[in-house]
Design a protein around this motif. Sequence first.
Motif, PDB file in Angstrom:
ATOM      1  N   SER A  93       0.818  -1.218   0.000  1.00  0.00           N
ATOM      2  CA  SER A  93       0.000   0.000   0.000  1.00  0.00           C
ATOM      3  C   SER A  93       0.847   1.261   0.000  1.00  0.00           C
ATOM      4  O   SER A  93       0.306   2.366   0.113  1.00  0.00           O
ATOM      5  N   GLY A  94       2.147   1.105  -0.085  1.00  0.00           N
ATOM      6  CA  GLY A  94       3.022   2.270  -0.106  1.00  0.00           C
ATOM      7  C   GLY A  94       3.361   2.800   1.268  1.00  0.00           C
ATOM      8  O   GLY A  94       3.967   3.860   1.393  1.00  0.00           O
ATOM      9  N   GLU A  95       2.986   2.068   2.299  1.00  0.00           N
ATOM     10  CA  GLU A  95       3.266   2.500   3.679  1.00  0.00           C
ATOM     11  C   GLU A  95       4.530   1.798   4.167  1.00  0.00           C
ATOM     12  O   GLU A  95       4.501   0.840   4.949  1.00  0.00           O
ATOM     13  N   GLN A  96       5.668   2.264   3.685  1.00  0.00           N
ATOM     14  CA  GLN A  96       6.905   1.533   3.925  1.00  0.00           C
ATOM     15  C   GLN A  96       7.385   1.605   5.372  1.00  0.00           C
ATOM     16  O   GLN A  96       7.998   0.660   5.866  1.00  0.00           O
ATOM     17  N   ASP A  97       7.123   2.701   6.043  1.00  0.00           N
ATOM     18  CA  ASP A  97       7.542   2.786   7.452  1.00  0.00           C
ATOM     19  C   ASP A  97       6.827   1.710   8.280  1.00  0.00           C
ATOM     20  O   ASP A  97       7.441   1.014   9.089  1.00  0.00           O
ATOM     21  N   THR A  98       5.520   1.600   8.049  1.00  0.00           N
ATOM     22  CA  THR A  98       4.753   0.570   8.761  1.00  0.00           C
ATOM     23  C   THR A  98       5.251  -0.822   8.375  1.00  0.00           C
ATOM     24  O   THR A  98       5.395  -1.709   9.224  1.00  0.00           O
ATOM     25  N   ALA A  99       5.518  -1.008   7.078  1.00  0.00           N
ATOM     26  CA  ALA A  99       5.996  -2.309   6.607  1.00  0.00           C
ATOM     27  C   ALA A  99       7.318  -2.680   7.271  1.00  0.00           C
ATOM     28  O   ALA A  99       7.528  -3.820   7.698  1.00  0.00           O
ATOM     29  N   ARG A 100       8.215  -1.711   7.383  1.00  0.00           N
ATOM     30  CA  ARG A 100       9.508  -1.972   8.018  1.00  0.00           C
ATOM     31  C   ARG A 100       9.328  -2.394   9.476  1.00  0.00           C
ATOM     32  O   ARG A 100       9.967  -3.336   9.946  1.00  0.00           O
ATOM     33  N   ASP A 101       8.423  -1.713  10.161  1.00  0.00           N
ATOM     34  CA  ASP A 101       8.170  -2.074  11.562  1.00  0.00           C
ATOM     35  C   ASP A 101       7.674  -3.519  11.665  1.00  0.00           C
ATOM     36  O   ASP A 101       8.056  -4.266  12.565  1.00  0.00           O
ATOM     37  N   MET A 102       6.817  -3.897  10.731  1.00  0.00           N
ATOM     38  CA  MET A 102       6.251  -5.251  10.793  1.00  0.00           C
ATOM     39  C   MET A 102       7.290  -6.307  10.420  1.00  0.00           C
ATOM     40  O   MET A 102       7.293  -7.412  10.963  1.00  0.00           O
ATOM     41  N   VAL A 103       8.163  -5.983   9.498  1.00  0.00           N
ATOM     42  CA  VAL A 103       9.260  -6.899   9.162  1.00  0.00           C
ATOM     43  C   VAL A 103      10.128  -7.112  10.402  1.00  0.00           C
ATOM     44  O   VAL A 103      10.501  -8.237  10.741  1.00  0.00           O
ATOM     45  N   ARG A 104      10.442  -6.018  11.073  1.00  0.00           N
ATOM     46  CA  ARG A 104      11.296  -6.125  12.281  1.00  0.00           C
ATOM     47  C   ARG A 104      10.597  -6.976  13.347  1.00  0.00           C
ATOM     48  O   ARG A 104      11.228  -7.815  13.991  1.00  0.00           O
ATOM     49  N   GLN A 105       9.305  -6.745  13.495  1.00  0.00           N
ATOM     50  CA  GLN A 105       8.520  -7.512  14.469  1.00  0.00           C
ATOM     51  C   GLN A 105       8.576  -9.009  14.117  1.00  0.00           C
ATOM     52  O   GLN A 105       8.746  -9.870  14.984  1.00  0.00           O
TER      53      GLN A 105
END
Lengths: 199, 731
Positions: B533-545
């Motif tokens: 969805s283009g929300e890369q900051d959120t995506a990065r947080d979820m990858v880290r999680q």
Amino acid sequence: MTPSGPRTDTGRDSARRTRLRARVEAAASSYHELPGWEEVAAHAAGLSDRVAVAPSLHTTQPALAMRLEAEGCTVVVPGDEDPAADVADVPVAVVGGELAVVETGSVLVAEHGLADRVVTMLCQRLVQVVPAEVVVDRLEDVAAWLAERSGRASFASLMTGPSRTADIERSLTIGVQGPDEVDVLVLTGTDPVTEEPTP
Amino acid sequence: MSTLRPFEERYATALADPDVRGGLTAFQRGWRDSRDAAIADLEQQEGRSFDELRAELAGIKDGVLADWEHHLDTFTTNARAAGAEVVRVATPGEANALITERMQAAGADLLVKGKSMVSEEIGLNAHLEAAGIPPVETDLGEWILQLAEETPSHLVMPAIHKRRHAVAGLFERVLDRPFPPDDIDRMVKVARTELRERFLASSVGLSGANALIAEGGAIMLVCNEGNNRMSVALPQLHVVTAGIEKLLPTYADAMRQVRLLGRSATGQPITVYTNFLTGPRPGQEQLIVLLDNGRTAMAEDPDVADALRCIRCGACADVCPPYGIVGGHAFGHVYTGAIGLVNTSFHHGIEAAAGPQSLCVSCGACATVCPVDIPLPVQILEVRETVARSESAGSAGRVTRSALRAFQHPGLVDVGLRVAGVVTTPLRRDGVTAVPSALTSRGPLAERIGWRTPPAVPLRPARDTLRPGRLEEPPRLADQPLAGRKVQLFLQCLSDRLAPGIPIAAAKLLRAAGAQVIVPRDQHCCGLPAYDSGEQDTARDMVRQTMAALADGADVVTPASSCLAMLAHDAPHLLRGDTVEVERAQELAGRTYDLISYLASGPGRLPAGSLDDGDRTPVTVHRFCQASNTLGRGEAIEAFLRDVAGAPVVPLPEAGECCGFGGSTSVRNPELSAGILDRKLGCVDRTAASILITDNPGCILHLRGGVHASGRGVEVLHLAEYLVRRLPVAT
């Protein structure tokens, strides 16, 4: 014109031309091997009684026009003043090719002047004549030919079959703005330097 | 600059025109066959793979960009030496002013135009019309569009969205004589007669350039019809419009492009005319206009610079499922298809690029056919992030952002779905939520859910059932390739909450093969929905999680190939700013498998026949698009089903094409998603198989919903669900 001896045709040359024929025909052109210019004239005359000859070919091969006329044709060699008008209604045109490319079944035609260009653009059926000696294998051979001549103003076209389009529903239709038909004639019995028919 | 209508309007128009979808589906199928045969022929001829050949051409283009000024100078010097005038311009405004001025100076009252996408990019036609120099398009497709007052919908086949009856009707109206719709030959021939006199009358001609060859200062110009040759040869002034990225160092490099261009564009080994123009002919002037218009900015952006390799073949549109439904007027701007989603923002601004972003389903097909190996799917997501951050995203963008931020919190998701499960209990039927037909047959809900029945929301997520001691011990296989091996099961957020049968079946299979299955408690979502969805900051947080949740060094197996694509392919890219995080992502990727990889070729490889229970009911297989296009998986599932389960597999036509789920696409653009689904289910119908198997939960929920809504009698199963039925009966 100096008479020349028969050219030596190797098995490799023959195999190369067999591959060329396959590619030329795949591109929807017809392919013919002829011994010399007399047969070229007969071939063109068999297609129409009005035949255009590209000025650059006429310069190197003046006998072609005479042979066409001997076959009963009216020959048109476009002049510089209004070359498009000269060839606008001529159904068949003959041009010389610089190279024939086995890889793609293409003929490289160099046509810097407008009078040469209109011949290949406006005719309905285009006859391309190529000496067997300039049948080459790869597109890189064309690149080398172009690179050798770089630095000079020029217009060289690698032509592969008759003009076509598939712009309506991807339905292939042959013959659009350019020629409807193309004949590739490979001269197997002529010295390319003297252009003299084999005795 | 652009005078195109707003995206929403173009999208609605395309959906309302049945010719667009009908014509493009046939076009894409025909192109695929021709292109694949031509590329296979090339691979044999060259003794090298498509990947090797395109890497070579990509390397040449990259080399140009690495020394751009040098090649531009070389080209300019050589072209000038041959008599051409070469002018570099920064903007469309500069280009239009220069070209108009020169044409007026030449006394032009008519322009014959060969095909030029740069002229479309700068809006040249409107500018010339205003200046009293009417341009006449001479490419048949472009001419049809000019008569119809439309713009090209494809880079190579500009009028491919129009069907024969529409063209016949147009010609009848404009030319005032009858044109039978089935006589395409006649329609084509009329271009010759109508345009020939324009060629002869015009004193100015214009063309684009397929390449600028620095070595000779030459323009390479390809065409099939022969119109381009006339446009450049006959007039007294020949104007060339080209982007500054079209440079190639040598003629030999040009031949490498020729080999891939025709095959990728139309499936031809070479176009009919490949012209090399060096300078003007005697008595002619030649003006070469080299346009920047955002190209330098692209080159300076490492996330999109590779898009400057583009040779404008249009292949990325030809395999694009959304393009096949709505065509290029909606899916793109001036430049259509996947490449348009990348370069439009640089040439025409972020607002022009914003609308079509939601149409991309991220299936990755475009990258597989690109002849210069542009990583289009990744680049599209980079542009999508820019759009999402901009005002152009609008209220839909703000809603998406808020929803994804909420989704980041597993507790919130858990409570929400448990409540939904209770509320929808009365409507739960065989894995779907049976919404009353009164709501789905008309009204606003019809287009949202009428074509796809929503999944059932279970009362309990899979993770509850998979708690230690709760799952019934499955019967063991005779061979135990995983005996004594610990496996972490990554459930996937979607199937955990909406299709718990999938991870539960996967757990049973792994246990049957001897594994000790662990379900890490802190796992939630790999970040794919946010990334998509283009929300890369959120995506990065979820990858880290996710990396933290799976930090135990044991193998990770997921029944969702999309999560594998995210963790193995996208996570290192997302985290590229931090080498330590990239290494962690790569370490996790190295021990993460989807179920089929684990059981077919990984540590859990099962021997032939080990799941053969004698059932010979034919099945067919939908290949999850990202597994095919991003992970490079071929017919692994089909082979496994045949060899290990003994199932007769009926090949599914277009098996690797997207089913239309496409993450947020099916929510934002349900009409588009429905169209792609319809194409997929049509292919399933052709197999006559009663069981459809795939291995990505998103596809399964989408396909099940489509099958249910259309009343088809096909059972849609995850690979794990199908295989678990074939386990030996416990004794």
